[in-house]
Write a protein that holds these residues in place. Structure first.
Motif, PDB file in Angstrom:
ATOM      1  N   PHE A   1      10.036  34.170   1.855  1.00 18.18           N
ATOM      2  CA  PHE A   1      10.247  32.759   1.578  1.00 18.18           C
ATOM      3  C   PHE A   1      10.615  32.551   0.113  1.00 18.18           C
ATOM      4  CE2 PHE A   1       7.050  32.853   5.045  1.00 18.18           C
ATOM      5  CZ  PHE A   1       7.886  32.385   6.049  1.00 18.18           C
ATOM      6  N   ALA A   2      11.464  31.553  -0.112  1.00 23.00           N
ATOM      7  CA  ALA A   2      11.986  31.300  -1.460  1.00 23.00           C
ATOM      8  C   ALA A   2      10.905  30.881  -2.443  1.00 23.00           C
ATOM      9  CB  ALA A   2      13.079  30.232  -1.398  1.00 23.00           C
ATOM     10  N   ASP A   3       9.757  30.405  -1.937  1.00 21.48           N
ATOM     11  CA  ASP A   3       8.690  29.995  -2.856  1.00 21.48           C
ATOM     12  C   ASP A   3       7.798  31.158  -3.277  1.00 21.48           C
ATOM     13  OD1 ASP A   3       7.293  30.457  -0.538  1.00 21.48           O
ATOM     14  OD2 ASP A   3       6.499  28.425  -0.326  1.00 21.48           O
ATOM     15  N   GLY A   4       8.205  32.392  -2.926  1.00 21.23           N
ATOM     16  CA  GLY A   4       7.472  33.573  -3.369  1.00 21.23           C
ATOM     17  C   GLY A   4       6.349  34.004  -2.449  1.00 21.23           C
ATOM     18  N   THR A   5       6.290  33.451  -1.237  1.00 22.05           N
ATOM     19  CA  THR A   5       5.253  33.835  -0.276  1.00 22.05           C
ATOM     20  C   THR A   5       5.886  34.621   0.862  1.00 22.05           C
ATOM     21  OG1 THR A   5       5.490  31.777   0.974  1.00 22.05           O
ATOM     22  CG2 THR A   5       3.898  31.796  -0.832  1.00 22.05           C
ATOM     23  N   GLY A   6       5.030  35.169   1.719  1.00 23.32           N
ATOM     24  CA  GLY A   6       5.516  35.936   2.856  1.00 23.32           C
ATOM     25  C   GLY A   6       5.746  37.398   2.517  1.00 23.32           C
ATOM     26  N   GLU A   7       6.203  38.134   3.513  1.00 23.25           N
ATOM     27  CA  GLU A   7       6.437  39.569   3.385  1.00 23.25           C
ATOM     28  C   GLU A   7       7.427  39.884   2.272  1.00 23.25           C
ATOM     29  OE1 GLU A   7       6.011  43.597   5.129  1.00 23.25           O
ATOM     30  OE2 GLU A   7       4.891  41.730   5.243  1.00 23.25           O
ATOM     31  N   VAL A   8       7.186  40.977   1.552  1.00 24.74           N
ATOM     32  CA  VAL A   8       8.152  41.465   0.572  1.00 24.74           C
ATOM     33  C   VAL A   8       9.305  42.111   1.337  1.00 24.74           C
ATOM     34  CG1 VAL A   8       8.554  43.076  -1.315  1.00 24.74           C
ATOM     35  CG2 VAL A   8       6.396  41.828  -1.199  1.00 24.74           C
ATOM     36  N   THR A   9      10.527  41.654   1.095  1.00 21.26           N
ATOM     37  CA  THR A   9      11.669  42.099   1.887  1.00 21.26           C
ATOM     38  C   THR A   9      12.682  42.949   1.127  1.00 21.26           C
ATOM     39  OG1 THR A   9      12.826  40.038   1.355  1.00 21.26           O
ATOM     40  CG2 THR A   9      11.523  40.080   3.391  1.00 21.26           C
ATOM     41  N   GLY A  10      12.592  42.983  -0.188  1.00 21.74           N
ATOM     42  CA  GLY A  10      13.560  43.745  -0.969  1.00 21.74           C
ATOM     43  C   GLY A  10      13.368  43.478  -2.442  1.00 21.74           C
ATOM     44  N   VAL A  11      14.446  43.573  -3.211  1.00 21.07           N
ATOM     45  CA  VAL A  11      14.349  43.347  -4.656  1.00 21.07           C
ATOM     46  C   VAL A  11      15.404  42.351  -5.105  1.00 21.07           C
ATOM     47  CG1 VAL A  11      13.346  45.602  -5.143  1.00 21.07           C
ATOM     48  CG2 VAL A  11      15.839  45.336  -5.177  1.00 21.07           C
ATOM     49  N   LYS A  12      15.090  41.655  -6.200  1.00 25.52           N
ATOM     50  CA  LYS A  12      15.991  40.677  -6.780  1.00 25.52           C
ATOM     51  C   LYS A  12      15.687  40.582  -8.268  1.00 25.52           C
ATOM     52  CE  LYS A  12      12.912  36.738  -6.117  1.00 25.52           C
ATOM     53  NZ  LYS A  12      12.758  35.394  -5.508  1.00 25.52           N
ATOM     54  N   ALA A  13      16.565  39.875  -8.980  1.00 26.14           N
ATOM     55  CA  ALA A  13      16.319  39.496 -10.373  1.00 26.14           C
ATOM     56  C   ALA A  13      17.073  38.199 -10.569  1.00 26.14           C
ATOM     57  CB  ALA A  13      16.811  40.581 -11.333  1.00 26.14           C
ATOM     58  N   SER A  14      16.721  37.354 -11.517  1.00 24.48           N
ATOM     59  CA  SER A  14      17.353  36.028 -11.507  1.00 24.48           C
ATOM     60  C   SER A  14      17.582  35.411 -12.879  1.00 24.48           C
ATOM     61  CB  SER A  14      16.522  35.052 -10.667  1.00 24.48           C
ATOM     62  OG  SER A  14      15.244  34.884 -11.197  1.00 24.48           O
ATOM     63  N   THR A  15      18.767  34.848 -13.031  1.00 19.96           N
ATOM     64  CA  THR A  15      19.079  33.902 -14.105  1.00 19.96           C
ATOM     65  C   THR A  15      20.107  32.923 -13.545  1.00 19.96           C
ATOM     66  OG1 THR A  15      20.953  35.127 -15.006  1.00 19.96           O
ATOM     67  CG2 THR A  15      18.765  35.656 -15.921  1.00 19.96           C
ATOM     68  N   PRO A  16      20.102  31.699 -14.007  1.00 19.43           N
ATOM     69  CA  PRO A  16      21.128  30.758 -13.538  1.00 19.43           C
ATOM     70  C   PRO A  16      22.542  31.252 -13.817  1.00 19.43           C
ATOM     71  CG  PRO A  16      19.348  29.599 -14.647  1.00 19.43           C
ATOM     72  CD  PRO A  16      19.099  31.058 -14.877  1.00 19.43           C
ATOM     73  N   ALA A  17      22.724  31.995 -14.895  1.00 18.78           N
ATOM     74  CA  ALA A  17      24.068  32.455 -15.257  1.00 18.78           C
ATOM     75  C   ALA A  17      24.614  33.494 -14.288  1.00 18.78           C
ATOM     76  CB  ALA A  17      24.052  33.036 -16.672  1.00 18.78           C
ATOM     77  N   ASN A  18      23.742  34.315 -13.711  1.00 18.10           N
ATOM     78  CA  ASN A  18      24.219  35.409 -12.868  1.00 18.10           C
ATOM     79  C   ASN A  18      24.358  35.055 -11.402  1.00 18.10           C
ATOM     80  OD1 ASN A  18      24.601  37.392 -14.826  1.00 18.10           O
ATOM     81  ND2 ASN A  18      22.441  37.910 -14.837  1.00 18.10           N
ATOM     82  N   GLY A  19      23.749  33.962 -10.960  1.00 16.54           N
ATOM     83  CA  GLY A  19      23.829  33.618  -9.552  1.00 16.54           C
ATOM     84  C   GLY A  19      22.935  34.505  -8.709  1.00 16.54           C
ATOM     85  N   ASP A  20      23.178  34.514  -7.405  1.00 14.98           N
ATOM     86  CA  ASP A  20      22.318  35.210  -6.454  1.00 14.98           C
ATOM     87  C   ASP A  20      22.614  36.705  -6.428  1.00 14.98           C
ATOM     88  OD1 ASP A  20      21.627  32.643  -5.869  1.00 14.98           O
ATOM     89  OD2 ASP A  20      22.716  32.566  -3.971  1.00 14.98           O
ATOM     90  N   VAL A  21      21.570  37.507  -6.531  1.00 15.80           N
ATOM     91  CA  VAL A  21      21.680  38.955  -6.385  1.00 15.80           C
ATOM     92  C   VAL A  21      20.460  39.409  -5.609  1.00 15.80           C
ATOM     93  CG1 VAL A  21      21.866  41.188  -7.538  1.00 15.80           C
ATOM     94  CG2 VAL A  21      22.854  39.157  -8.601  1.00 15.80           C
ATOM     95  N   LEU A  22      20.671  40.120  -4.531  1.00 15.22           N
ATOM     96  CA  LEU A  22      19.579  40.525  -3.654  1.00 15.22           C
ATOM     97  C   LEU A  22      19.933  41.834  -2.979  1.00 15.22           C
ATOM     98  CD1 LEU A  22      16.854  39.621  -2.270  1.00 15.22           C
ATOM     99  CD2 LEU A  22      18.292  38.643  -0.467  1.00 15.22           C
ATOM    100  N   ILE A  23      18.951  42.740  -2.861  1.00 13.77           N
ATOM    101  CA  ILE A  23      19.144  43.999  -2.151  1.00 13.77           C
ATOM    102  C   ILE A  23      18.032  44.138  -1.121  1.00 13.77           C
ATOM    103  CG2 ILE A  23      19.295  46.518  -2.329  1.00 13.77           C
ATOM    104  CD1 ILE A  23      20.113  46.175  -5.244  1.00 13.77           C
TER     105      ILE A  23
END
Length: 280
Positions: A56-78
């Motif tokens: 879930f986007a609010d940081g709850t639920g099962e861990v599903t992968g990895v990400k890192a975030s800044t507004p400048a870089n946009g969405d990145v998810l593995i």
């Protein structure tokens, strides 16, 4: 005018539809971290600068992968998913590359703004795999600065697996290597999956659980489909009624995840499927 309850849900639902932007990648080839699934069934390597991604986007639920975030870089998810039923896609080779790409295009390119840009052969889990790159130009992206959705797919026996990577096209030079790293380092630790791999290369016959069994990975896969559906709905309709409806769906999904814990039942998978059907 939105009610206070609906207004409170709006930031959560926007986050649900638009995954958090990811942090800049500062990595060196020798510096990697290991992601291991919570059920211990697989692992892959990823660069520093990423953090754990949750269901879930609010940081709850099962861990599903990895990400890192800044507004400048946009969405990145593995993320990595499988095993699931490979259906008619059990043979992965140059001969079947186009048919696999066609099947993914049918599932992924649900709008004219989403296009398949390339489908090339690579390797995943020591098997031939198809690396498919989709370009998504829908809002808040554009044809000039689209989002990339990349799927690297393979099959072992009748089980399908794939790595999914998301990043913006103008950030590909920065983030595509992280996707390549995950693809090249994924390892299976589930006994049934290892047995399947042995069977596909001439080893002992694979053993597996009952067809349709609701594992944690399978529950996550089905939940991901529901999350995608809610994202698509919010992109098309941000009326108070839709926001409230999706807020209830999000709450129901969290309740199912909490009830399921690490050992979901058939009921949990069926309830997620029913939730997805209710959104159609």
């Amino acid at each position: 005018m939105l009610s206070s309850a609906v207004s409170a849900r709006l930031p959560m639902l926007v986050a649900l539809a638009l995954p958090m932007a990811l942090a800049p990648l500062h990595s060196q080839a020798a510096e990697t971290k290991t992601f291991r699934a919570q059920d211990g069934s697989y692992s892959f390597e990823y660069p520093p600068g990423f953090s754990l991604a949750h269901l879930f986007a609010d940081g709850t639920g099962e861990v599903t992968g990895v990400k890192a975030s800044t507004p400048a870089n946009g969405d990145v998810l593995i993320t990595f998913s499988g095993p699931r039923d490979a259906g008619e896609l059990q043979d992965v080779s140059e001969r079947t590359r186009q048919s696999i790409a066609d099947a993914f295009t049918k599932a992924i390119a649900v709008r004219p703004s989403i296009e398949l840009k390339s489908a090339t052969m690579t390797a995943l889990l020591g098997r031939p795999a198809v690396d498919m790159v989709f370009s998504n130009g829908r809002l808040p992206f554009s044809k000039e600065r689209p989002q990339i959705k990349r799927y690297v797919f393979t099959a072992i026996g009748n089980n399908a697996y794939n790595v999914e990577c998301i990043y913006r096209a103008d950030k590909a030079e920065q983030f595509a290597p992280a996707c390549d790293l995950a693809v090249s380092t994924v390892r299976l630790f589930d006994p049934a999956a290892r047995a399947g791999a042995a069977a596909s290369t001439g080893g002992d016959k694979a053993t597996s659980g009952p067809a349709g069994g609701c594992t944690k990975l399978e529950l996550n896969r089905r939940a991901g489909l529901v999350m995608e559906a809610t994202s698509n709905m919010l992109m098309k309709d941000q009326s108070p009624a839709t926001i409230e409806r999706l807020g209830k769906a999000h709450a129901a999904m969290r309740a199912i995840d909490e009830r399921a814990g690490d050992k979901p039942s058939e009921r949990d998978c069926k309830d997620v499927d029913a939730l997805g059907a209710s959104l159609k």
